[in-house]
Design an enzyme around this catalytic site. Structure first.
Site, PDB file in Angstrom:
ATOM      1  N   GLU A   1       0.914  -1.212   0.145  1.00 32.50           N
ATOM      2  CA  GLU A   1      -0.167  -0.303   0.030  1.00 32.50           C
ATOM      3  C   GLU A   1       0.830   1.270  -0.084  1.00 32.50           C
ATOM      4  O   GLU A   1       1.361   1.626   1.157  1.00 32.50           O
ATOM      5  CB  GLU A   1      -0.730  -0.056   1.383  1.00 32.50           C
ATOM      6  CG  GLU A   1      -1.555  -1.241   1.406  1.00 32.50           C
ATOM      7  CD  GLU A   1      -2.967  -1.136   0.544  1.00 32.50           C
ATOM      8  OE1 GLU A   1      -3.398  -0.065  -0.287  1.00 32.50           O
ATOM      9  OE2 GLU A   1      -3.841  -1.944   0.429  1.00 32.50           O
TER      10      GLU A   1
ATOM     11  N   CYS B   1      -2.229   9.240   2.255  1.00 33.65           N
ATOM     12  CA  CYS B   1      -1.966   8.660   1.174  1.00 33.65           C
ATOM     13  C   CYS B   1      -3.120   9.079  -0.119  1.00 33.65           C
ATOM     14  O   CYS B   1      -2.759   9.258  -1.135  1.00 33.65           O
ATOM     15  CB  CYS B   1      -1.623   7.157   1.048  1.00 33.65           C
ATOM     16  SG  CYS B   1      -3.249   6.345   2.014  1.00 33.65           S
TER      17      CYS B   1
HETATM   18  P1  NAD Z   1       8.274   5.350   4.580  1.00 31.65           P
HETATM   19  O1  NAD Z   1       8.361   4.437   3.336  1.00 31.65           O
HETATM   20  O2  NAD Z   1       9.312   6.021   4.910  1.00 31.65           O
HETATM   21  O3  NAD Z   1       8.112   4.243   5.808  1.00 31.65           O
HETATM   22  C1  NAD Z   1       7.109   3.318   5.996  1.00 31.65           C
HETATM   23  C2  NAD Z   1       7.470   2.113   6.930  1.00 31.65           C
HETATM   24  O4  NAD Z   1       8.522   1.285   6.170  1.00 31.65           O
HETATM   25  C3  NAD Z   1       8.111   2.430   8.093  1.00 31.65           C
HETATM   26  O5  NAD Z   1       7.662   1.654   8.979  1.00 31.65           O
HETATM   27  C4  NAD Z   1       9.631   2.237   7.774  1.00 31.65           C
HETATM   28  O6  NAD Z   1      10.395   2.036   8.917  1.00 31.65           O
HETATM   29  C5  NAD Z   1       9.377   1.061   6.721  1.00 31.65           C
HETATM   30  N1  NAD Z   1      10.583   0.830   6.007  1.00 31.65           N
HETATM   31  C6  NAD Z   1      11.338   1.718   5.278  1.00 31.65           C
HETATM   32  N2  NAD Z   1      12.211   0.883   4.606  1.00 31.65           N
HETATM   33  C7  NAD Z   1      12.253  -0.079   4.858  1.00 31.65           C
HETATM   34  C8  NAD Z   1      13.323  -1.267   4.445  1.00 31.65           C
HETATM   35  N3  NAD Z   1      14.239  -1.066   3.808  1.00 31.65           N
HETATM   36  N4  NAD Z   1      12.731  -2.419   5.201  1.00 31.65           N
HETATM   37  C9  NAD Z   1      11.806  -2.700   5.984  1.00 31.65           C
HETATM   38  N5  NAD Z   1      10.856  -1.508   6.370  1.00 31.65           N
HETATM   39  C10 NAD Z   1      11.097  -0.181   5.829  1.00 31.65           C
HETATM   40  O7  NAD Z   1       6.884   6.003   4.608  1.00 31.65           O
HETATM   41  P2  NAD Z   1       6.359   7.386   5.723  1.00 31.65           P
HETATM   42  O8  NAD Z   1       7.031   8.387   5.318  1.00 31.65           O
HETATM   43  O9  NAD Z   1       6.150   6.605   7.040  1.00 31.65           O
HETATM   44  O10 NAD Z   1       4.705   7.397   4.978  1.00 31.65           O
HETATM   45  C11 NAD Z   1       4.341   8.285   4.317  1.00 31.65           C
HETATM   46  C12 NAD Z   1       4.241   7.362   2.925  1.00 31.65           C
HETATM   47  O11 NAD Z   1       3.108   6.296   3.129  1.00 31.65           O
HETATM   48  C13 NAD Z   1       3.456   7.943   1.784  1.00 31.65           C
HETATM   49  O12 NAD Z   1       4.079   7.645   0.592  1.00 31.65           O
HETATM   50  C14 NAD Z   1       2.017   7.502   1.775  1.00 31.65           C
HETATM   51  O13 NAD Z   1       1.490   7.793   0.497  1.00 31.65           O
HETATM   52  C15 NAD Z   1       2.359   6.095   2.223  1.00 31.65           C
HETATM   53  N6  NAD Z   1       1.133   5.534   2.689  1.00 31.65           N
HETATM   54  C16 NAD Z   1       0.296   4.847   1.803  1.00 31.65           C
HETATM   55  C17 NAD Z   1      -0.904   4.138   2.240  1.00 31.65           C
HETATM   56  C18 NAD Z   1      -1.727   3.348   1.200  1.00 31.65           C
HETATM   57  O14 NAD Z   1      -2.651   2.608   2.145  1.00 31.65           O
HETATM   58  N7  NAD Z   1      -1.470   3.370   0.245  1.00 31.65           N
HETATM   59  C19 NAD Z   1      -1.349   4.710   3.492  1.00 31.65           C
HETATM   60  C20 NAD Z   1      -0.528   5.534   4.507  1.00 31.65           C
HETATM   61  C21 NAD Z   1       0.584   6.141   3.978  1.00 31.65           C
END
Ligand code: NAD
Length: 506
Positions: free
Chosen positions: A260, A294
């Site tokens: 997502e 998002c």
């Molecule tokens: P992010 O990608 O920085 O982090 C999201 C999660 O991924 C965190 O828990 C982070 O620690 C983890 N992560 C990052 N790199 C990783 C790796 N290499 N291995 C394992 N885990 C890893 O995102 P963010 O800044 O927390 O949130 C914002 C983003 O999330 C935006 O792009 C938003 O659109 C998206 N989002 C999408 C949805 C959806 O349902 N489509 C919902 C909420 C947020």
């Protein structure tokens, strides 16, 4: 420490939680910061790789017992979790607001979403059904059944620190899985409080360890989880950048991933639209949650006949929106999550202007209380597709505005980005609406008419196409992602006929 934090049990907690006990980890300490003031709320020590192993081992052990509990009995435990969340809704909602800077109604709404998913999962626990099929062989019965999948790894983003976990975990729970949660280290307290509430209910029934929590660095525990064969499913919510790493790692070991990811959502306002409705939807979609959903509205397509009138009204609405601490009355736009987010906002607004965009409103950082807090003015940029910045997701309140002459063209431009999460059209034209919803219409996972892009109900499957990742969570038949399907054929006759008429007589 505020009293509600004490009531949530957030005193001297450690982050690695296995089988009910919090591990006394020696990991690095990180602060959870209130983005509205810049004040440290509390600090959390991060889980090490060894702590991760302890939590996963506990989940593996708990799964062996949990998978044999009949689904309706699992549903009864989820019902009790919903009751526990109801009892803590006010405190937990306040914590979400404090930790990620959402309005209080949104913080409370997020916990309500968790409760709604629990209620939904309770119903599912008695209705998840397989098919009975007609066998081509005499005296044979063929059917499909669904079994628990195993361990589910749930990785969540900072901006929905409770609800997204609930979408995954409550479905995982009724499906008979054990769920290990790796939340964002930007929102660790909501994760700890949520985990404690649920763990108490599970422990009462002798199922400690079915939920695990590891708060740690991406390199230390995130990467360990995505490469870990013990997780047949990794459900990851976050940026497309993260999704590409997770998707590749899980695919390499032929696991399943449910992704997502980011959106770049557009609203099309047709010339026959109810402009009052559209105005409210655009303002909420673009400015609400400070553009940190998002599903936030990032692009706006205005029919040229109404574009000037609409934009004049929109700029006026932007000018009237109160920005500030989300705990204060009347505030509609809170802070961005941190300094990095402010930098990304400033970079995007500057770059869009360098590429030819015209700033119609905003574009600047605002001072917070006592010079602290990470506030920005929501921005409106008059744009064209030549402006590359408008094709990227910047997680901040920036709205790129375009003009169109005909609906088909607007739909094509809605689809001309790599993301495919949410989309909407405002129109009173039946033909325009049906075109938007048809196979040649919006290519997004969510397509709305006379509703904005932002926010969704839990009953529908939630997710998006293209670089949004293709995953579906929450309602509809999303539960199937958390189970394994088995096709069974039962021979109750005295012969052994082979399928397709094959003969093998001995
Ligand atoms: P992010 O990608 O920085 O982090 C999201 C999660 O991924 C965190 O828990 C982070 O620690 C983890 N992560 C990052 N790199 C990783 C790796 N290499 N291995 C394992 N885990 C890893 O995102 P963010 O800044 O927390 O949130 C914002 C983003 O999330 C935006 O792009 C938003 O659109 C998206 N989002 C999408 C949805 C959806 O349902 N489509 C919902 C909420 C947020």
């Amino acid at each position: 420490m505020q009293p509600f934090l004490t009531r949530l049990g957030l005193v001297a907690s450690n982050p690695g939680a296995a089988a009910g006990a919090f591990i006394d980890t020696k990991g690095r300490e990180v602060a959870s910061v209130d983005p509205a003031t810049g004040d440290v709320i509390a600090s959390v020590r991060l889980a090490s790789r060894a702590d991760y192993e302890t939590v996963v081992a506990a989940a593996e052990k708990a799964f062996v017992k949990w998978r044999m509990v009949p689904a309706p009995q699992r549903g009864e435990i989820v019902r009790q979790i919903a009751e526990a969340l109801r009892a803590h809704k006010d405190d937990l909602g306040r914590l979400v607001t404090l930790e990620v800077g959402k309005l209080l109604s949104e913080g409370l709404g997020e916990v309500q979403e968790g409760i709604d998913v629990c209620d939904y999962a309770v119903g599912l626990s008695r209705s998840m059904a397989g098919l009975t099929l007609h066998s081509e062989r005499p005296n044979h019965r063929m059917y499909e059944q669904w079994h628990p999948l195993g361990l589910v790894g749930v990785i969540t983003a900072f901006n929905f620190p409770h609800a997204v976990w609930a979408w995954n975990s409550m479905l995982g729970l009724v499906c008979g899985d054990a769920v290990v949660w790796k939340p964002s280290i930007k929102a660790p307290l909501t994760a700890i409080a949520t985990h404690k509430i649920c763990e108490e209910v599970l422990a009462k029934h002798g199922h400690s360890g079915v939920f695990g929590l590891v708060i740690g660095e991406d390199k230390e525990v995130g990467e360990a989880m995505i490469h870990d064969h013990r997780f047949p499913l990794i459900s990851a919510t976050g940026s497309t950048r993260m999704g590409k790493i997770v998707g590749k790692a899980v695919a390499e070991r032929l696991g399943r991933s449910l992704l997502e990811l980011g959106g770049n959502n557009a609203i099309i306002v047709n010339k026959d639209a109810d402009l009052d409705l559209a105005l409210r939807a655009v303002a909420f979609g673009a400015v609400g949650t400070a553009g940190q959903r998002c599903t936030s509205t990032r692009r706006l397509y205005l029919h040229e006949d109404i574009a000037d009138t609409f934009l004049t009204r929109l700029v006026k609405v932007y000018g009237s929106i109160k920005i500030g601490n989300p705990q204060e009355d009347g505030v509609l736009c809170g802070p961005l999550i941190d300094e990095d987010a402010v930098r990304m906002y400033e970079h995007a607004v500057k770059t869009a202007q360098e590429q030819g965009g015209k700033l119609l409103y905003g574009g600047e950082r605002l001072p917070g209380g006592a010079g602290k807090g990470t506030y920005v003015k929501p921005s409106i940029v008059a744009c064209s597709e030549a402006i590359a910045m408008s094709r990227e997701e910047t997680f901040a309140p920036i709205l790129y505005v375009f003009r169109f002459k005909d609906v088909d063209d607007a739909i094509d431009r809605n689809n001309a980005v790599v993301q495919g999460l949410s989309s909407s059209m405002f129109t009173d034209s039946f033909r325009a609406a049906e075109t938007f919803l048809s196979a040649r219409g919006s290519d997004c996972g969510i397509a709305n008419i006379n509703i904005g892009t932002s926010g969704a109900e839990i009953g529908g499957a939630f997710g998006g196409e293209k670089e949004t990742g293709g995953g579906r969570e929450s309602g509809s038949d999303s539960w199937k992602a958390y189970m394994r399907r088995q096709t069974c054929t039962m021979n109750w006759g005295k012969d052994l006929p082979l399928a397709q008429g094959v003969k093998f007589d001995i």
